[in-house]
Motif scaffolding. Sequence first.
Motif, PDB file in Angstrom:
ATOM      1  N   ARG A   1     -80.836  -3.220 -35.512  1.00 56.15           N
ATOM      2  CA  ARG A   1     -81.270  -3.297 -36.905  1.00 56.15           C
ATOM      3  C   ARG A   1     -80.906  -2.028 -37.673  1.00 56.15           C
ATOM      4  NH1 ARG A   1     -86.158  -4.030 -35.905  1.00 56.15           N
ATOM      5  NH2 ARG A   1     -86.915  -1.907 -36.235  1.00 56.15           N
ATOM      6  N   ALA A   2     -81.104  -0.871 -37.041  1.00 56.58           N
ATOM      7  CA  ALA A   2     -80.777   0.395 -37.700  1.00 56.58           C
ATOM      8  C   ALA A   2     -79.291   0.486 -38.025  1.00 56.58           C
ATOM      9  CB  ALA A   2     -81.203   1.571 -36.825  1.00 56.58           C
ATOM     10  N   LEU A   3     -78.444   0.054 -37.101  1.00 57.42           N
ATOM     11  CA  LEU A   3     -77.008   0.095 -37.347  1.00 57.42           C
ATOM     12  C   LEU A   3     -76.626  -0.792 -38.526  1.00 57.42           C
ATOM     13  CD1 LEU A   3     -75.618   0.045 -33.684  1.00 57.42           C
ATOM     14  CD2 LEU A   3     -75.566   1.963 -35.285  1.00 57.42           C
ATOM     15  N   HIS A   4     -77.221  -1.980 -38.598  1.00 59.43           N
ATOM     16  CA  HIS A   4     -76.927  -2.873 -39.724  1.00 59.43           C
ATOM     17  C   HIS A   4     -77.438  -2.280 -41.039  1.00 59.43           C
ATOM     18  CE1 HIS A   4     -75.080  -6.497 -38.011  1.00 59.43           C
ATOM     19  NE2 HIS A   4     -75.763  -6.213 -36.913  1.00 59.43           N
ATOM     20  N   THR A   5     -78.612  -1.656 -41.006  1.00 57.83           N
ATOM     21  CA  THR A   5     -79.146  -1.032 -42.219  1.00 57.83           C
ATOM     22  C   THR A   5     -78.251   0.114 -42.679  1.00 57.83           C
ATOM     23  OG1 THR A   5     -81.417  -1.598 -41.598  1.00 57.83           O
ATOM     24  CG2 THR A   5     -81.148   0.145 -43.223  1.00 57.83           C
ATOM     25  N   LEU A   6     -77.815   0.943 -41.748  1.00 56.65           N
ATOM     26  CA  LEU A   6     -76.943   2.067 -42.100  1.00 56.65           C
ATOM     27  C   LEU A   6     -75.597   1.579 -42.621  1.00 56.65           C
ATOM     28  CD1 LEU A   6     -77.693   4.501 -39.130  1.00 56.65           C
ATOM     29  CD2 LEU A   6     -78.393   4.769 -41.526  1.00 56.65           C
ATOM     30  N   ALA A   7     -75.073   0.531 -42.006  1.00 54.85           N
ATOM     31  CA  ALA A   7     -73.788   0.001 -42.469  1.00 54.85           C
ATOM     32  C   ALA A   7     -73.892  -0.514 -43.903  1.00 54.85           C
ATOM     33  CB  ALA A   7     -73.307  -1.108 -41.531  1.00 54.85           C
ATOM     34  N   ARG A   8     -74.999  -1.187 -44.220  1.00 57.26           N
ATOM     35  CA  ARG A   8     -75.190  -1.650 -45.602  1.00 57.26           C
ATOM     36  C   ARG A   8     -75.348  -0.462 -46.545  1.00 57.26           C
ATOM     37  NH1 ARG A   8     -78.680  -5.225 -42.994  1.00 57.26           N
ATOM     38  NH2 ARG A   8     -80.506  -4.143 -43.827  1.00 57.26           N
ATOM     39  N   LEU A   9     -76.072   0.548 -46.096  1.00 60.44           N
ATOM     40  CA  LEU A   9     -76.253   1.747 -46.903  1.00 60.44           C
ATOM     41  C   LEU A   9     -74.910   2.391 -47.225  1.00 60.44           C
ATOM     42  CD1 LEU A   9     -78.430   3.920 -47.946  1.00 60.44           C
ATOM     43  CD2 LEU A   9     -77.897   5.118 -45.811  1.00 60.44           C
ATOM     44  N   LEU A  10     -74.016   2.423 -46.252  1.00 66.14           N
ATOM     45  CA  LEU A  10     -72.710   3.062 -46.426  1.00 66.14           C
ATOM     46  C   LEU A  10     -71.740   2.210 -47.227  1.00 66.14           C
ATOM     47  CD1 LEU A  10     -72.283   4.395 -42.782  1.00 66.14           C
ATOM     48  CD2 LEU A  10     -72.804   5.769 -44.815  1.00 66.14           C
ATOM     49  N   GLY A  11     -72.113   0.970 -47.493  1.00 66.79           N
ATOM     50  CA  GLY A  11     -71.211   0.083 -48.224  1.00 66.79           C
ATOM     51  C   GLY A  11     -70.183  -0.577 -47.334  1.00 66.79           C
ATOM     52  N   THR A  12     -70.424  -0.560 -46.011  1.00 66.77           N
ATOM     53  CA  THR A  12     -69.509  -1.183 -45.048  1.00 66.77           C
ATOM     54  C   THR A  12     -70.296  -2.121 -44.134  1.00 66.77           C
ATOM     55  OG1 THR A  12     -69.809   0.723 -43.562  1.00 66.77           O
ATOM     56  CG2 THR A  12     -67.919   0.772 -45.075  1.00 66.77           C
ATOM     57  N   PRO A  13     -70.900  -3.162 -44.680  1.00 70.92           N
ATOM     58  CA  PRO A  13     -71.839  -3.991 -43.914  1.00 70.92           C
ATOM     59  C   PRO A  13     -71.252  -4.637 -42.671  1.00 70.92           C
ATOM     60  CG  PRO A  13     -71.235  -5.047 -45.983  1.00 70.92           C
ATOM     61  CD  PRO A  13     -70.722  -3.656 -46.057  1.00 70.92           C
TER      62      PRO A  13
END
Length: 288
Positions: free
Chosen positions: A130-142
């Motif tokens: 979940r954290a990886l998916h949240t960070l990826a969305r945060l970075l704009g690279t979902p």
Amino acid sequence: MNRLLALWFALCLHAMAWGQVSVRDDRGVTVSLAAAPQRIVSLLPSFTESICALGACARLVGIDRFSNWPASVRNLPKLGGLDDAQIERIVALRPDVVLAAPSARVIDRLEALGVKVLVLDSKSHTDVQRALHTLARLLGTPDAAAVLWARIEREIGDAAARVPPLLRGKRVYFEVDAAPYGAGAASFIGQTLVRLGLANVVPAELGPFPKLNPEFVVRAQPDIVIAPERSLADMPKRPGWASLRALQAGQTCGFASDRYEILIRPGPRMGEAAQLLADCLVGLERTR
């Protein structure tokens, strides 16, 4: 001309809307930014490693004192740890967002100063995914998170396939601190052990990383002990621990500090951690 101006203005508004980022953290708080963050402070090694694994290492402007991988982060400003993060230095770096664990003491203070804080937990495999998916969305690279998680899963699966059949089901004590604290069955480490076909002497009901009565480990008589090399060397000196049959028979996995760090960080190197454990287990089977 007016029509062109109106079109240009509409395109600008669309670009601004597209650039907005909004993610929900593990407190249930929605963190919204005008655009994907370009200045990130990470207050946990696993977050630092995750940001880099997602291709955004260059956006880190500060890290906690323990972050040391990849090598490119080692020259970044070190800003303390969970209990003593340096608030003034963090604010001075003008971060777009600070990444913190739920136990970090600085969360409320930073938010009171107007700093955006994204709080993520990482006790279990599900938490890490979940954290990886949240960070990826945060970075704009979902889409990057799914690729990274698939690699972790593949590496864990490959490691599990290498575990000797005679060691499957063996009961393991994994020490995370000499107090002693153990990695319980509910932790990401415990879940990796299960994926490798092993059992855990620390039951899930004790929590992810419980402090144990030393006698608990003696009574449990694990088949295999996993710990840092320095802790493993000291174990026979602990009251009663010389009677542990795993220590007597050399059924132990001792890791140097740089290797051990990989095992205890819940992030993109969990697959590598599983491979390290499998390497040790293969070695143990050969000495039986």
